[in-house]
Enzyme design. Structure first.
Site, PDB file in Angstrom:
ATOM      1  N   CYS A  86       0.806  -1.168   0.051  1.00 35.20           N
ATOM      2  CA  CYS A  86       0.113  -0.082   0.036  1.00 35.20           C
ATOM      3  C   CYS A  86       0.784   1.240  -0.028  1.00 35.20           C
ATOM      4  O   CYS A  86       0.188   2.284  -0.217  1.00 35.20           O
ATOM      5  CB  CYS A  86      -0.925   0.016   1.126  1.00 35.20           C
ATOM      6  SG  CYS A  86      -2.032  -1.172   1.208  1.00 35.20           S
ATOM      7  N   HIS A 336      -9.111   3.445  -2.997  1.00 36.68           N
ATOM      8  CA  HIS A 336      -7.449   2.829  -2.724  1.00 36.68           C
ATOM      9  C   HIS A 336      -7.062   1.977  -3.935  1.00 36.68           C
ATOM     10  O   HIS A 336      -7.012   0.855  -3.711  1.00 36.68           O
ATOM     11  CB  HIS A 336      -7.804   1.967  -1.560  1.00 36.68           C
ATOM     12  CG  HIS A 336      -6.474   1.474  -0.920  1.00 36.68           C
ATOM     13  ND1 HIS A 336      -4.868   2.147  -1.259  1.00 36.68           N
ATOM     14  CD2 HIS A 336      -6.074   0.445  -0.066  1.00 36.68           C
ATOM     15  CE1 HIS A 336      -4.247   1.356  -0.744  1.00 36.68           C
ATOM     16  NE2 HIS A 336      -4.779   0.211  -0.125  1.00 36.68           N
TER      17      HIS A 336
END
Lengths: 392, 392
Positions: A86, A336
């Site tokens: 991430c 995301h």
């Protein structure tokens, strides 16, 4: 080391675009960042391309950036593919900063693009499962048969521990979601801009107790790009000056114990910048689940341990508050697309430091912090990145 | 930019190790490099971890380095995962060099590890197919049904064009293989150390005309590590001083035409080093197939266009010759665990510059060049890296 300026920013709308490619998303973000900066692609000396999970979704690995950018003017010069889960976008930004700060390049591009949607959702969830130690995953039987990312079970376990130690409640987590949607309502790039109520959040499908669907960051496709230049190069540009004051990346501790990666990354960035949490006016943090945002208030020094919830309830971290956190909507509402997220955070912060964030502007913003965590090893994130931007 | 010293080198034996993990290979290479340098893992400021294809073989992506190194003393500090196809290891080395040269770290680790063997060979070949533009691959129907890497068809096509323009023959390609095995015979880390004859090479299974099995780099598992330090830090170390004089990475041209990536990377490195091909005493080049080595003699400036074959036939590039190329056995005989290869090349060259290469030492070696190409876009490699090491 030279001072480094954020000269151009650009991103796509984040959302589910089943029929778009990594290339199409990356090209759009790059064009937008070039237009914002007034720089030509041919002036970019080095490119760091962030992508985390699309390899497992599309089959394209190993030369991801060269393939995505093959029709653009950055070709010919170095393109380096980086992957740090991430925090992949933050890592690309970190390396682009280093390239300019060290004098290796006068203009460097950090670009993250991610394609996660697939007709078969299990392909997407399977890709997320590559972000933990796969041997550990097999040993602990962490594979989620319920049709969600294994990370949500990890985040749920953390949330339960935090609730026990702090007194936080599911209603507080719903409050994070409400605040997130309010922030995103004015962000034209966000995946979810409609308001939600506490009833809707708490009543949405339970993913992994206490996390309901609305408390989990959604699956998204998208891309984001930032062009960094030396201060000398920036003289010829028209945009308000935003500086990369510090950038730090850390990995989990060897034994998985001790201070968390997020806390150590932030402390390293504060120290390098000569600033503390009290100097930060606006922040973007890694709210992959709603409870994570509250926990991060404490880890980043915005609140004392156990007092993150009070900060939230008092509205300090809302748009219009003293320290807006995730004014762009965060992962929960902006979306995301993994490799793009770290750069999208820095794009949002740059607009505040330029004074161009419109309805969600943090007035008088001088310093901003982005924090992004990546992957999972034992009890901690596998890594974390912290970046401090200023306009002085 | 500061001068950078290669302070420690270490690798595993390359070969097929079906039951070893990326972690086990990486740990062995790291331990070996630490022992060689006299440096402790805790002194390493930043780690660049190279892996290209194991994600598709093992399912472990996105935090590959953190997972592989989680039990070592490099944890806690930054670990950055890089992937640039066959040049992934060269890219990790490039970034470690930049970290030390720029003053960001006094000690940086470049480590590449790859696990390619799988009980089902089609999984391994499928992973290699991720190193081209997968949309182009589908459009051109490049997927190889014969059970070999799509790259061998690409290399075969290049070889046929080169034969037509230069007069090179399959016998010349066999000569590369014979020379490669002779070199590897004294390399304890090499996958194939037994001699081969022209008859054996030409008589081995035809993979993609004119490439026979022996002319193709083999599938291998393995890891390689290099520890780079600042010159000031090197004062306290006992090893002979080897410097990173230049490191350059380029990508394919936007239109896929013009000077090849390998040639442009080498020219950039020569220019940065203030050296030319005539100054190079020993080289490691990307012989993913036997013909590629001969073509690279020309692209790197060791021979004029069309004269690479003469260099080979005259023994100039053999061990004992004026300019040994691939004295460690190259990809053909040392083996090609993709992410480790670029670093293994630099390990071999370091031993020559230290004067410790034993039976295959290039006497009086002062300057050495490594070239590594990666992936494929249109008619050229997707990228190439060139590194020049010296002991002065």
């Amino acid at each position: 080391m030279r001072r480094v300026v954020v000269a151009g920013i650009g991103q796509t709308v984040f959302g589910k675009f089943l029929h778009r490619t990594v290339r199409s998303l990356a090209e759009e973000a790059l064009s937008s960042a070039l237009a914002d900066s007034g720089i030509e692609a041919e002036q970019i000396g080095v490119t760091y391309f962030a992508n985390a999970l699309s390899g497992l979704v599309t089959g394209q690995e190993t030369i991801r950036g060269q393939v995505a950018l093959r029709n653009t003017g950055v070709m010919g010069r170095p393109i380096i593919n980086v992957d740090n889960a991430c925090a992949s976008g933050s890592t690309a930004f970190h390396l682009a900063w280093l390239a300019v700060a060290s004098g290796q390049a006068d203009v460097a591009l950090a670009i993250g693009a991610e394609k996660l949607t697939h007709e078969d959702k299990s392909v997407t969830f399977g890709a997320f499962a590559s972000g933990v130690d796969v041997e550990e995953r097999a040993r602990l039987q962490m594979d989620a048969p319920q049709g969600h990312s294994v990370f949500m079970d990890i985040y749920a376990e953390r949330a339960r521990r935090y609730m026990a130690s702090s007194g936080a409640t599911p209603e507080d987590f719903a409050l994070v979601c409400i605040k997130s949607r309010q922030a995103a309502s004015t962000n034209e790039w966000a995946q979810f801009r409609a308001p939600v109520t506490a009833e809707e959040v708490l009543g949405s499908r339970m993913i992994s107790t206490p996390l309901t669907l609305n408390m989990c960051s959604p699956i998204a496709d998208g891309a984001a790009a930032a062009i960094l230049v030396s201060e000398a190069f920036a003289q010829r540009l028209a945009k308000p000056r935003v500086y990369v004051k510090a950038s730090a990346i850390v990995s989990a501790n060897q034994d998985g114990l001790g201070t968390t990666a997020a806390e150590r990354a932030a402390n390293a960035a504060y120290e390098a910048a000569g600033l503390g949490p009290e100097d930060i006016h606006v922040a973007e943090v890694h709210d992959a689940s709603a409870p994570a945002e509250i926990m991060l208030y404490e880890r980043l020094g915005f609140a004392a341990p156990g007092e993150g919830v009070a900060l939230l309830r008092d509205g300090v971290t809302s748009v219009g508050g003293r320290l807006p956190v995730n004014p762009g909507g965060g992962l929960l509402s902006r979306g995301h697309p993994v490799g793009a997220t770290g750069i999208a955070q820095l794009i949002e912060l740059t607009t505040h430091l330029r004074g161009t964030a419109g309805a969600r502007q943090r007035e008088g913003a001088r310093a901003a912090l982005a924090e992004c965590s990546g992957g999972q090893l034992g009890a901690d994130s596998a890594l974390a990145a912290a970046t401090i931007l200023t306009n002085f």
